[in-house]
Every structure is written in C-alpha cells, then in structure tokens.
Design an enzyme around this catalytic site. Structure first.
Site, PDB file in Angstrom:
ATOM      1  N   LYS A  23       0.825  -1.224   0.132  1.00 25.26           N
ATOM      2  CA  LYS A  23      -0.067  -0.097  -0.157  1.00 25.26           C
ATOM      3  C   LYS A  23       0.911   1.103  -0.067  1.00 25.26           C
ATOM      4  O   LYS A  23       0.719   2.236  -0.709  1.00 25.26           O
ATOM      5  CB  LYS A  23      -0.766   0.084   1.138  1.00 25.26           C
ATOM      6  CG  LYS A  23      -1.699   1.510   1.443  1.00 25.26           C
ATOM      7  CD  LYS A  23      -2.702   1.252   2.744  1.00 25.26           C
ATOM      8  CE  LYS A  23      -1.931   1.509   3.833  1.00 25.26           C
ATOM      9  NZ  LYS A  23      -1.646   3.251   4.254  1.00 25.26           N
ATOM     10  N   ASN A  24       1.759   1.391   0.835  1.00 25.10           N
ATOM     11  CA  ASN A  24       2.531   2.424   1.096  1.00 25.10           C
ATOM     12  C   ASN A  24       3.479   3.052  -0.114  1.00 25.10           C
ATOM     13  O   ASN A  24       3.786   3.852  -0.336  1.00 25.10           O
ATOM     14  CB  ASN A  24       3.233   2.562   2.344  1.00 25.10           C
ATOM     15  CG  ASN A  24       2.513   2.880   3.421  1.00 25.10           C
ATOM     16  OD1 ASN A  24       1.279   2.937   3.317  1.00 25.10           O
ATOM     17  ND2 ASN A  24       2.844   2.485   4.778  1.00 25.10           N
ATOM     18  N   CYS A 120      -5.851   8.261   8.935  1.00 19.72           N
ATOM     19  CA  CYS A 120      -5.892   7.456  10.337  1.00 19.72           C
ATOM     20  C   CYS A 120      -5.923   8.362  11.324  1.00 19.72           C
ATOM     21  O   CYS A 120      -4.896   9.438  11.356  1.00 19.72           O
ATOM     22  CB  CYS A 120      -4.777   6.417  10.407  1.00 19.72           C
ATOM     23  SG  CYS A 120      -5.197   4.733   9.435  1.00 19.72           S
ATOM     24  N   ARG A 125      -0.572  14.439  13.205  1.00 16.49           N
ATOM     25  CA  ARG A 125       0.611  14.081  12.157  1.00 16.49           C
ATOM     26  C   ARG A 125       0.825  15.277  11.289  1.00 16.49           C
ATOM     27  O   ARG A 125       0.415  15.607  10.211  1.00 16.49           O
ATOM     28  CB  ARG A 125      -0.126  13.354  11.148  1.00 16.49           C
ATOM     29  CG  ARG A 125      -0.274  11.844  11.660  1.00 16.49           C
ATOM     30  CD  ARG A 125      -0.995  10.747  10.986  1.00 16.49           C
ATOM     31  NE  ARG A 125      -0.066  10.130  10.174  1.00 16.49           N
ATOM     32  CZ  ARG A 125      -0.428   8.829   9.612  1.00 16.49           C
ATOM     33  NH1 ARG A 125      -1.602   8.578   9.573  1.00 16.49           N
ATOM     34  NH2 ARG A 125       0.336   8.164   8.887  1.00 16.49           N
ATOM     35  N   ASP A 308       3.205  -0.213  12.083  1.00 20.49           N
ATOM     36  CA  ASP A 308       2.054  -0.425  11.556  1.00 20.49           C
ATOM     37  C   ASP A 308       1.641  -2.009  11.883  1.00 20.49           C
ATOM     38  O   ASP A 308       0.668  -2.433  11.496  1.00 20.49           O
ATOM     39  CB  ASP A 308       2.436  -0.537  10.115  1.00 20.49           C
ATOM     40  CG  ASP A 308       1.769   1.056   9.491  1.00 20.49           C
ATOM     41  OD1 ASP A 308       1.548   1.770  10.166  1.00 20.49           O
ATOM     42  OD2 ASP A 308       2.347   1.300   8.501  1.00 20.49           O
ATOM     43  N   ARG A 400      -9.412  -0.152   3.534  1.00 15.04           N
ATOM     44  CA  ARG A 400      -8.617   0.829   2.944  1.00 15.04           C
ATOM     45  C   ARG A 400      -7.218   0.246   2.602  1.00 15.04           C
ATOM     46  O   ARG A 400      -6.460   0.843   1.557  1.00 15.04           O
ATOM     47  CB  ARG A 400      -8.220   2.042   4.092  1.00 15.04           C
ATOM     48  CG  ARG A 400      -9.434   3.093   4.109  1.00 15.04           C
ATOM     49  CD  ARG A 400      -9.046   3.937   5.283  1.00 15.04           C
ATOM     50  NE  ARG A 400      -7.639   4.445   4.912  1.00 15.04           N
ATOM     51  CZ  ARG A 400      -6.841   4.507   6.061  1.00 15.04           C
ATOM     52  NH1 ARG A 400      -7.225   4.726   7.131  1.00 15.04           N
ATOM     53  NH2 ARG A 400      -5.433   4.811   5.674  1.00 15.04           N
TER      54      ARG A 400
HETATM   55  C1  UD1 Z   1       4.123   6.550   6.729  1.00 19.83           C
HETATM   56  C2  UD1 Z   1       3.062   5.431   6.395  1.00 19.83           C
HETATM   57  C3  UD1 Z   1       2.401   4.772   7.611  1.00 19.83           C
HETATM   58  C4  UD1 Z   1       3.564   4.533   8.810  1.00 19.83           C
HETATM   59  C5  UD1 Z   1       4.373   5.735   9.050  1.00 19.83           C
HETATM   60  C6  UD1 Z   1       5.477   5.314   9.931  1.00 19.83           C
HETATM   61  C7  UD1 Z   1       2.368   5.851   4.191  1.00 19.83           C
HETATM   62  C8  UD1 Z   1       1.653   6.317   3.254  1.00 19.83           C
HETATM   63  N1  UD1 Z   1       1.985   5.729   5.260  1.00 19.83           N
HETATM   64  O1  UD1 Z   1       3.282   7.525   7.245  1.00 19.83           O
HETATM   65  O2  UD1 Z   1       1.508   3.663   7.267  1.00 19.83           O
HETATM   66  O3  UD1 Z   1       2.973   4.178   9.939  1.00 19.83           O
HETATM   67  O4  UD1 Z   1       4.835   5.943   7.827  1.00 19.83           O
HETATM   68  O5  UD1 Z   1       6.047   4.298   9.692  1.00 19.83           O
HETATM   69  O6  UD1 Z   1       3.493   5.793   3.885  1.00 19.83           O
HETATM   70  N2  UD1 Z   1       6.409  13.863  11.689  1.00 19.83           N
HETATM   71  C9  UD1 Z   1       6.385  15.207  12.199  1.00 19.83           C
HETATM   72  N3  UD1 Z   1       6.623  16.107  11.430  1.00 19.83           N
HETATM   73  C10 UD1 Z   1       6.265  15.810  10.167  1.00 19.83           C
HETATM   74  C11 UD1 Z   1       6.255  14.512   9.621  1.00 19.83           C
HETATM   75  C12 UD1 Z   1       6.068  13.639  10.353  1.00 19.83           C
HETATM   76  O7  UD1 Z   1       6.637  15.535  13.317  1.00 19.83           O
HETATM   77  O8  UD1 Z   1       6.403  17.018   9.062  1.00 19.83           O
HETATM   78  C13 UD1 Z   1       6.074  12.811  12.898  1.00 19.83           C
HETATM   79  C14 UD1 Z   1       4.641  12.275  12.959  1.00 19.83           C
HETATM   80  O9  UD1 Z   1       3.831  12.989  13.619  1.00 19.83           O
HETATM   81  C15 UD1 Z   1       4.974  10.744  13.228  1.00 19.83           C
HETATM   82  C16 UD1 Z   1       6.301  10.438  13.076  1.00 19.83           C
HETATM   83  O10 UD1 Z   1       6.904  11.855  12.631  1.00 19.83           O
HETATM   84  O11 UD1 Z   1       4.932  10.920  14.747  1.00 19.83           O
HETATM   85  C17 UD1 Z   1       6.313   9.520  11.771  1.00 19.83           C
HETATM   86  O12 UD1 Z   1       5.320   9.931  10.595  1.00 19.83           O
HETATM   87  P1  UD1 Z   1       6.034   9.804   9.328  1.00 19.83           P
HETATM   88  O13 UD1 Z   1       7.080   8.882   9.007  1.00 19.83           O
HETATM   89  O14 UD1 Z   1       6.035  11.108   8.477  1.00 19.83           O
HETATM   90  O15 UD1 Z   1       4.606   8.798   8.787  1.00 19.83           O
HETATM   91  P2  UD1 Z   1       3.994   9.053   7.466  1.00 19.83           P
HETATM   92  O16 UD1 Z   1       4.766   9.249   6.267  1.00 19.83           O
HETATM   93  O17 UD1 Z   1       2.621   9.761   7.727  1.00 19.83           O
END
Ligand code: UD1
Length: 419
Positions: A23-24, A120, A125, A308, A400
């Site tokens: 998915k990701n 989610c 986030r 995850d 999803r």
């Molecule tokens: C992606 C995955 C999700 C997975 C996650 C962590 C996709 C579509 N989703 O989500 O399934 O659970 O990686 O492996 O690929 N953060 C910040 N600032 C930012 C961005 C992130 O503080 O600008 C924090 C988030 O709040 C969170 C952490 O970093 O606590 C990890 O987030 P991130 O790695 O960005 O996850 P996603 O890319 O949203």
C-alpha cells in the site's frame, strides 16, 4: 456499502496466501508517476480503497489514471504546465498520503496547493518536516484556510536534515529534488523499504538518486523523467498480519510473494513469542507455537519494529502466558485498539506511550469497532482466536489497506463474512 466484518473464532488459518503489492509504496509511486512524461504502468498495485482515492485525486488534477485488464494501473499526466495543482478537501481528507502531491507537483509544475490531509486518527500528524524540506529546496510556503500554498520559481538543490526520519517528508523531498537543478542531500532520511522502492522507480525513469535505504540520500536533479513500467514491492505489513494470523489461531500458513529481509523485524519478534518461522522457496512459513510467550516491543523507524504491526502484535500478546510491555515511539495515539480488545476480554493498561499487556487464557467474541486501519487488522486477529462471534464495525478502515481480505481469510479456513 458493506461496513462490518463478522468472524466466527476458533478456526485456525492453514494453507497459502499471496501477499499483494505494498500500500505505502503503491501510493507514493502512483503520485511519483506524474513526474514523468508519457504513460507509466505500475504492476502489483493493490486494489484497495486508499489507492482508489488516490486515483480519484489524480483524475481530478487532470491525470489519466486507470486500471488495465491485466490488473496493472496506467498513469498518464497531461502535457507539462497543464496539470491542476490544487487538491480538493473532499478527497484529501480521506487520505493522509494525499500530502505526497506536494513534492510531486513542485517537481513537475513548480507549484502546489495541498489540502492539509486527513487519514488515520492515530495522533497528530504534522507537516513541519515536509515544509522544512521543500523550503530548503527553494519553495515559498504559506498555510491558509486549511491549505498549504507552495511555489518554487527557481528551485535549487540543498541539504536538508530531518529531525525525525519521516517517511512522507523523505518521499516528498526526494520527488521534488529529482527534478530540481543541482544536488540535494537528505540527512537522517527514512530507511523504509518503500523509500528504496521509490528511489528505484524514480531511477528507472531517469532520476539520479543514491543512498536510499541508508540515512543519507543524495539526489542529482534532472530536467525530465521518462515513463516506465515497474512492479511494486510486496506489502510487508500485510504479510506480517497473516503471519501473526497463523500464530494467534494455532495455524500453519505459507505467506507467499514476500521479500524476506523486509520481514526481519517482524520475524524476530514472532519467533520470540514461540511461533516457528522458516524461510522457504516460496516465502515464509509460520506455524503456531505450543503457547504464546510474552515479549516486549518498541516501535521504531525501519529497521526497527514497525508501528504498523503494533496493534496486530498486541492482539497476539493479549493471549500470552505472562505480561508484555509495548512502547509506541512513532505515533502518539496508536493504542486505540486497547479499549476494543478489552471488550473481548483482554487485560491491557496504557500509560502514555506504554502499554502493559497481561496475557489472558481466552478472548471472547464481541461487537467492536475498527478505529483505524491497523487496529482493525488487530481486531480481526483477536477475533480469529476468540471464542464465539465477533462483529467488527467500521471495517471500511480495513478495506482501505488490505486487498481482498475476506477472500484471503476464507481461503485460509477462517469463517468470515461481510455485512
Ligand atoms: C508513513 C506510512 C504509515 C506508517 C508511517 C511510519 C504511508 C502512506 N504511510 O506515514 O503507514 O505508519 O509512515 O512508518 O507511507 N512527523 C512530524 N513532522 C512531519 C512529519 C512527521 O513530526 O512533518 C512525525 C509524525 O507525527 C509521526 C512521525 O513523524 O509521529 C512519523 O511520521 P511519518 O514517518 O511521516 O509517517 P507518514 O509518512 O505519515
């Protein structure tokens, strides 16, 4: 629309299951396809709700994204300069990954207006790291009325240090940098297999990216990318979910179409619980142990244990012979499954980022609710092992991210129906 899964517990999973495309990886590759001219074809794309929403978002922007008869997905962006650059609130709120259009649109059209994304409900986030990255590469950013307005008239390569190895921020920066003149360097980059898949895909289109899979990624910008045909990696989280399914139900499952190294963090913990895991020519075979042993888990960025898979492991550990401690280090609100598992008889206490799971002898079927995608997966696993029938509401969250989950479970011997 069907939104409930009803599962009769007590039937072990046995047999073979084929894992779908990730998915990701699928979501980000779908978006990255718009950086190239011509028709890109993606194989192994999972036909799940999140992908369908992303296809709709792209279509709304003027991209011709459609499924082919052989199951592949074709993506053909409009001529350069004519792709719309504003995502709608209605579709974006359904899909957190819609934020990935930020980097792709900036790379392609030098402009992006992105609705602050939904997705989610597993904690705040934020987008600060994404914004820091695109600003370093020359974008001007304003946030107004729920939208991020970004424009980069004269972008140029730069060094970006990420305070946390965010998957989405790393992907956005890679996409923008691949078509930004000069060299960009991402320090403390995410190392997830999906990042490597994105780099391999972009490089197949003519990008020049090195170091993906390590914490230092270097990107030499190129003026154009060319469409290609590419197969998405298998979904390590879907694989892990069926692996835990074998262990929790007292079953024996051969999980096929996997990349074993991607599963190492999951395999290591499953083995500690007493499950018997072996690599075979076809994939990974998991047999339930005689009992479930308690283990401690800390979620971390890859190659740590994936957040995850945390809910699925919690379901398993709720039946362990003793107490386990789970520390969630990636998302702040990812224990929503706890109250639902408790409705099934689990004994779990949460304090901040830590959950103490005291194993119980039996879970009981109950009416429960999938609060997010992976919590939903964890509830399915609990239900497989539970005595009696479990009804999982809000199963839309599960659809999803899991392709044909009802069919795959039935094929493995589970008693499942949708309503
Ligand atoms: C992606 C995955 C999700 C997975 C996650 C962590 C996709 C579509 N989703 O989500 O399934 O659970 O990686 O492996 O690929 N953060 C910040 N600032 C930012 C961005 C992130 O503080 O600008 C924090 C988030 O709040 C969170 C952490 O970093 O606590 C990890 O987030 P991130 O790695 O960005 O996850 P996603 O890319 O949203």
């Amino acid at each position: 629309m069907k939104d409930c899964l009803i599962i009769e517990g007590g039937h072990p999973l046995n047999g073979r299951v084929r894992v779908s495309g990730a998915k990701n990886a699928g979501l980000v590759l779908l978006v990255a396809s718009t950086l190239a001219d011509g028709e890109t074809i993606l194989d192994n794309m999972p036909r799940i709700r999140d992908v369908e929403v992303m296809v709709q978002i792209l279509n709304e922007l003027g991209v011709n994204a459609r499924w082919n008869e052989d199951g592949s997905l074709s993506i053909c962006p409009p001529p350069a300069g004519s792709m719309k650059v504003k995502t709608s609130y209605e579709l974006s709120k359904k899909l957190r990954a819609s934020n990935l259009l930020l980097g792709a649109l900036l790379g392609r059209e030098r402009e992006a207006v992105i609705s602050l994304p939904g997705g989610c409900d597993i904690g705040s986030r934020p987008m600060d790291l994404h914004i820091k990255g695109i600003q370093a590469l020359g974008a001007e950013v304003d946030i107004e009325h729920g939208f991020i307005y970004a424009r980069s008239k004269t972008p140029s390569g730069a060094r970006v240090y990420l305070d946390f190895p965010s998957v989405g921020a790393t992907e956005n920066i890679m996409m923008m940098a691949s078509r930004t003149p000069g060299q960009s360097v991402i320090e403390n980059a995410a190392k997830e297999p999906e990042i490597v898949d994105l780099a391999n895909f972009l490089n197949s289109m003519g990008a020049r990216i090195r170091g993906a899979g390590t914490d230092l990624i270097k990107v030499e910008g190129v003026p154009e990318l060319k469409a290609c045909r590419y197969a998405i990696i298998p979904d390590r989280i879907e694989a892990g979910t069926y692996m835990v399914g074998a262990a929790i139900s007292g079953g024996d499952v051969q999980v096929e179409n996997v990349i074993p190294t991607h599963l190492h963090p999951i395999v290591a913990k499953l083995q500690e619980t007493g499950a018997i895991v072996e690599e075979t020519d076809q994939g990974v075979r998991v047999r339930a142990g005689r009992q479930v042993l308690p283990v401690d888990i800390k979620t971390l960025p890859y190659p740590g244990f994936p957040t995850d898979m945390q809910s699925q492991m919690m379901a398993l550990l709720s039946l362990a012979e003793g107490s386990s401690v789970i520390v969630e280090n990636v998302f702040e609100n990812r224990f929503q499954i706890v109250d639902e598992l408790k409705r099934m008889g689990a004994s779990i206490q949460v304090e901040g980022h830590t959950a103490v799971v005291r194993g119980v002898k039996t879970l009981f079927g109950a009416r429960v609710k999938a609060t997010d995608l992976r919590a939903g997966a964890g509830l399915i696993l609990g239900a497989l092992a539970a005595r009696g029938e479990t009804t999982i509401e809000n199963a839309i969250h599960i659809f999803r991210g899991y392709e044909n989950i009802e069919e795959k479970l039935i094929q493995l011997g589970a008693r499942v129906k949708t309503k």
